[in-house]
Design a protein around this motif. Structure first.
Motif, PDB file in Angstrom:
ATOM      1  N   VAL A 119       0.850  -1.175   0.000  1.00  0.00           N
ATOM      2  CA  VAL A 119       0.000   0.000   0.000  1.00  0.00           C
ATOM      3  C   VAL A 119       0.894   1.236   0.000  1.00  0.00           C
ATOM      4  CG1 VAL A 119      -1.774   1.253   1.303  1.00  0.00           C
ATOM      5  CG2 VAL A 119      -1.752  -1.241   1.323  1.00  0.00           C
ATOM      6  N   PRO A 120       0.664   2.160  -0.947  1.00  0.00           N
ATOM      7  CA  PRO A 120       1.462   3.391  -0.915  1.00  0.00           C
ATOM      8  C   PRO A 120       1.201   4.138   0.392  1.00  0.00           C
ATOM      9  CG  PRO A 120      -0.041   3.367  -2.811  1.00  0.00           C
ATOM     10  CD  PRO A 120      -0.317   2.155  -2.001  1.00  0.00           C
ATOM     11  N   GLN A 121       2.229   4.731   0.936  1.00  0.00           N
ATOM     12  CA  GLN A 121       2.094   5.468   2.191  1.00  0.00           C
ATOM     13  C   GLN A 121       2.698   6.855   2.071  1.00  0.00           C
ATOM     14  OE1 GLN A 121       3.906   3.017   5.225  1.00  0.00           O
ATOM     15  NE2 GLN A 121       2.002   1.931   5.563  1.00  0.00           N
ATOM     16  N   LEU A 122       2.119   7.779   2.790  1.00  0.00           N
ATOM     17  CA  LEU A 122       2.650   9.130   2.869  1.00  0.00           C
ATOM     18  C   LEU A 122       3.888   9.095   3.762  1.00  0.00           C
ATOM     19  CD1 LEU A 122       1.959  12.049   1.994  1.00  0.00           C
ATOM     20  CD2 LEU A 122       0.816  12.305   4.200  1.00  0.00           C
ATOM     21  N   THR A 123       4.981   9.652   3.289  1.00  0.00           N
ATOM     22  CA  THR A 123       6.212   9.655   4.072  1.00  0.00           C
ATOM     23  C   THR A 123       6.252  10.846   5.018  1.00  0.00           C
ATOM     24  OG1 THR A 123       7.437  10.970   2.456  1.00  0.00           O
ATOM     25  CG2 THR A 123       7.453   8.561   2.166  1.00  0.00           C
ATOM     26  N   HIS A 124       7.107  10.749   6.017  1.00  0.00           N
ATOM     27  CA  HIS A 124       7.266  11.894   6.913  1.00  0.00           C
ATOM     28  C   HIS A 124       7.873  13.076   6.151  1.00  0.00           C
ATOM     29  CE1 HIS A 124      11.413  10.373   7.233  1.00  0.00           C
ATOM     30  NE2 HIS A 124      11.717  11.604   7.574  1.00  0.00           N
ATOM     31  N   ALA A 125       8.704  12.804   5.156  1.00  0.00           N
ATOM     32  CA  ALA A 125       9.299  13.882   4.358  1.00  0.00           C
ATOM     33  C   ALA A 125       8.219  14.641   3.593  1.00  0.00           C
ATOM     34  CB  ALA A 125      10.344  13.320   3.404  1.00  0.00           C
ATOM     35  N   ALA A 126       7.252  13.919   3.022  1.00  0.00           N
ATOM     36  CA  ALA A 126       6.149  14.573   2.316  1.00  0.00           C
ATOM     37  C   ALA A 126       5.282  15.363   3.293  1.00  0.00           C
ATOM     38  CB  ALA A 126       5.316  13.544   1.568  1.00  0.00           C
ATOM     39  N   ALA A 127       5.056  14.804   4.479  1.00  0.00           N
ATOM     40  CA  ALA A 127       4.256  15.506   5.492  1.00  0.00           C
ATOM     41  C   ALA A 127       4.931  16.822   5.890  1.00  0.00           C
ATOM     42  CB  ALA A 127       4.053  14.622   6.715  1.00  0.00           C
ATOM     43  N   LEU A 128       6.247  16.787   6.067  1.00  0.00           N
ATOM     44  CA  LEU A 128       6.971  18.013   6.423  1.00  0.00           C
ATOM     45  C   LEU A 128       6.966  19.023   5.283  1.00  0.00           C
ATOM     46  CD1 LEU A 128       9.980  16.552   8.430  1.00  0.00           C
ATOM     47  CD2 LEU A 128       8.034  17.865   9.315  1.00  0.00           C
ATOM     48  N   ALA A 129       7.091  18.543   4.041  1.00  0.00           N
ATOM     49  CA  ALA A 129       7.046  19.445   2.887  1.00  0.00           C
ATOM     50  C   ALA A 129       5.674  20.106   2.778  1.00  0.00           C
ATOM     51  CB  ALA A 129       7.382  18.685   1.601  1.00  0.00           C
ATOM     52  N   ALA A 130       4.614  19.337   3.005  1.00  0.00           N
ATOM     53  CA  ALA A 130       3.264  19.890   2.990  1.00  0.00           C
ATOM     54  C   ALA A 130       3.096  20.928   4.093  1.00  0.00           C
ATOM     55  CB  ALA A 130       2.238  18.766   3.153  1.00  0.00           C
ATOM     56  N   LEU A 131       3.594  20.604   5.280  1.00  0.00           N
ATOM     57  CA  LEU A 131       3.517  21.518   6.415  1.00  0.00           C
ATOM     58  C   LEU A 131       4.247  22.827   6.119  1.00  0.00           C
ATOM     59  CD1 LEU A 131       2.617  21.652   9.487  1.00  0.00           C
ATOM     60  CD2 LEU A 131       4.943  20.970   9.984  1.00  0.00           C
ATOM     61  N   GLN A 132       5.441  22.729   5.570  1.00  0.00           N
ATOM     62  CA  GLN A 132       6.221  23.929   5.249  1.00  0.00           C
ATOM     63  C   GLN A 132       5.520  24.787   4.212  1.00  0.00           C
ATOM     64  OE1 GLN A 132       9.921  21.979   4.261  1.00  0.00           O
ATOM     65  NE2 GLN A 132      10.796  22.425   6.276  1.00  0.00           N
ATOM     66  N   ALA A 133       4.934  24.159   3.194  1.00  0.00           N
ATOM     67  CA  ALA A 133       4.224  24.915   2.159  1.00  0.00           C
ATOM     68  C   ALA A 133       2.980  25.589   2.733  1.00  0.00           C
ATOM     69  CB  ALA A 133       3.847  23.997   1.005  1.00  0.00           C
ATOM     70  N   ALA A 134       2.294  24.890   3.621  1.00  0.00           N
ATOM     71  CA  ALA A 134       1.107  25.472   4.255  1.00  0.00           C
ATOM     72  C   ALA A 134       1.482  26.693   5.084  1.00  0.00           C
ATOM     73  CB  ALA A 134       0.417  24.419   5.130  1.00  0.00           C
ATOM     74  N   VAL A 135       2.545  26.566   5.856  1.00  0.00           N
ATOM     75  CA  VAL A 135       2.996  27.689   6.685  1.00  0.00           C
ATOM     76  C   VAL A 135       3.421  28.869   5.809  1.00  0.00           C
ATOM     77  CG1 VAL A 135       4.798  28.441   8.303  1.00  0.00           C
ATOM     78  CG2 VAL A 135       3.590  26.281   8.681  1.00  0.00           C
ATOM     79  N   ALA A 136       4.139  28.590   4.734  1.00  0.00           N
ATOM     80  CA  ALA A 136       4.579  29.658   3.833  1.00  0.00           C
ATOM     81  C   ALA A 136       3.380  30.400   3.251  1.00  0.00           C
ATOM     82  CB  ALA A 136       5.447  29.097   2.718  1.00  0.00           C
ATOM     83  N   GLN A 193      -3.137   7.747   6.059  1.00  0.00           N
ATOM     84  CA  GLN A 193      -4.449   7.212   5.692  1.00  0.00           C
ATOM     85  C   GLN A 193      -5.192   6.603   6.877  1.00  0.00           C
ATOM     86  OE1 GLN A 193      -1.508   5.949   4.780  1.00  0.00           O
ATOM     87  NE2 GLN A 193      -1.608   3.770   4.337  1.00  0.00           N
ATOM     88  N   GLY A 194      -4.509   6.285   7.944  1.00  0.00           N
ATOM     89  CA  GLY A 194      -5.157   5.755   9.142  1.00  0.00           C
ATOM     90  C   GLY A 194      -5.498   6.827  10.161  1.00  0.00           C
ATOM     91  N   GLY A 195      -5.246   8.090   9.820  1.00  0.00           N
ATOM     92  CA  GLY A 195      -5.538   9.187  10.739  1.00  0.00           C
ATOM     93  C   GLY A 195      -4.460   9.424  11.773  1.00  0.00           C
ATOM     94  N   ASN A 196      -3.293   8.795  11.591  1.00  0.00           N
ATOM     95  CA  ASN A 196      -2.183   8.977  12.526  1.00  0.00           C
ATOM     96  C   ASN A 196      -1.446  10.278  12.214  1.00  0.00           C
ATOM     97  OD1 ASN A 196      -2.395   6.292  13.827  1.00  0.00           O
ATOM     98  ND2 ASN A 196      -1.965   5.614  11.759  1.00  0.00           N
ATOM     99  N   LEU A 197      -1.202  11.071  13.222  1.00  0.00           N
ATOM    100  CA  LEU A 197      -0.554  12.356  13.041  1.00  0.00           C
ATOM    101  C   LEU A 197       0.896  12.180  12.606  1.00  0.00           C
ATOM    102  CD1 LEU A 197      -0.937  15.437  13.365  1.00  0.00           C
ATOM    103  CD2 LEU A 197      -0.122  15.182  15.713  1.00  0.00           C
ATOM    104  N   LEU A 198       1.242  12.805  11.468  1.00  0.00           N
ATOM    105  CA  LEU A 198       2.614  12.778  10.969  1.00  0.00           C
ATOM    106  C   LEU A 198       3.323  14.103  11.215  1.00  0.00           C
ATOM    107  CD1 LEU A 198       2.186  10.986   7.515  1.00  0.00           C
ATOM    108  CD2 LEU A 198       3.014  10.018   9.659  1.00  0.00           C
ATOM    109  N   ALA A 199       2.577  15.207  11.130  1.00  0.00           N
ATOM    110  CA  ALA A 199       3.183  16.529  11.325  1.00  0.00           C
ATOM    111  C   ALA A 199       2.124  17.503  11.816  1.00  0.00           C
ATOM    112  CB  ALA A 199       3.793  17.033  10.011  1.00  0.00           C
ATOM    113  N   PHE A 200       2.543  18.405  12.689  1.00  0.00           N
ATOM    114  CA  PHE A 200       1.637  19.437  13.206  1.00  0.00           C
ATOM    115  C   PHE A 200       2.439  20.674  13.559  1.00  0.00           C
ATOM    116  CE2 PHE A 200      -0.293  21.880  16.571  1.00  0.00           C
ATOM    117  CZ  PHE A 200      -1.559  22.097  16.064  1.00  0.00           C
ATOM    118  N   LEU A 201       1.828  21.829  13.310  1.00  0.00           N
ATOM    119  CA  LEU A 201       2.444  23.085  13.731  1.00  0.00           C
ATOM    120  C   LEU A 201       1.348  24.078  14.082  1.00  0.00           C
ATOM    121  CD1 LEU A 201       5.216  24.707  13.861  1.00  0.00           C
ATOM    122  CD2 LEU A 201       4.365  25.783  11.791  1.00  0.00           C
TER     123      LEU A 201
END
Length: 166
Positions: free
Chosen positions: A12-29, A45-53
């Protein structure tokens, strides 16, 4: 039944922590560019928190709604904010506040698969959605027209997020 280990597992494809951080950085910007402090949550996909700010000045309780928006988008594969008002309350109560109908939650769809969700809270509904969309673009996720109720998700559900917050 089969004794083959391959039959008991699947890739199953999974979202990586690197992608989560990149998304977070773009959102903050994007939030900084529009001058709106936000809470941003990225879940798998399971609702587990990968990144938060929580940005400086973001509303304290919006951290809870940001996480609920991300979990809701990930679990349904569609943006938040499309349920009728009477169902929105039922969903929130039935999930003990873990799911919400507030706009600002978008699924992270890559190659048609829902790999997680992003939830943004503290601005207006339109600001929250715009910040979430910036995060999706940064990681190459599908950036749906979230205002089009005719766009359908994998389960045939409308994918749009619109209207004012209840």
């Amino acid at each position: 039944m089969t004794d083959s280990p391959a039959a008991a597992t699947r890739r199953v494809p999974q979202l990586t922590h690197a992608a989560a951080l990149a998304a977070l950085q773009a959102a903050v910007a994007h939030a900084e560019a529009i001058g709106v402090p936000e809470n941003v949550a990225v879940v798998d996909q399971g609702g587990n928190l990968l990144a938060f700010l929580r940005m400086d000045g973001a509303k304290l309780l919006s951290r809870e709604s940001a996480l609920a928006k991300a979990v809701t988008a990930a679990s349904n594969g569609v943006p938040t904010g499309r349920l009728p008002a009477d169902l929105a309350v039922t969903v929130a109560l039935a999930s003990r506040g873990r799911l919400t109908n507030l706009p600002g939650g978008l699924p992270i769809l890559i190659d048609g698969a829902c790999l997680g969700g992003i939830g943004v809270g503290s601005g207006t509904s339109d600001q929250d959605v715009a910040v979430a969309r910036a995060a999706l673009r940064a990681i190459g996720a599908e950036d749906l027209d979230v205002r089009d109720p005719d766009v359908r998700g994998p389960n045939g559900q409308a994918r749009g997020a619109g209207g004012p917050e209840p």
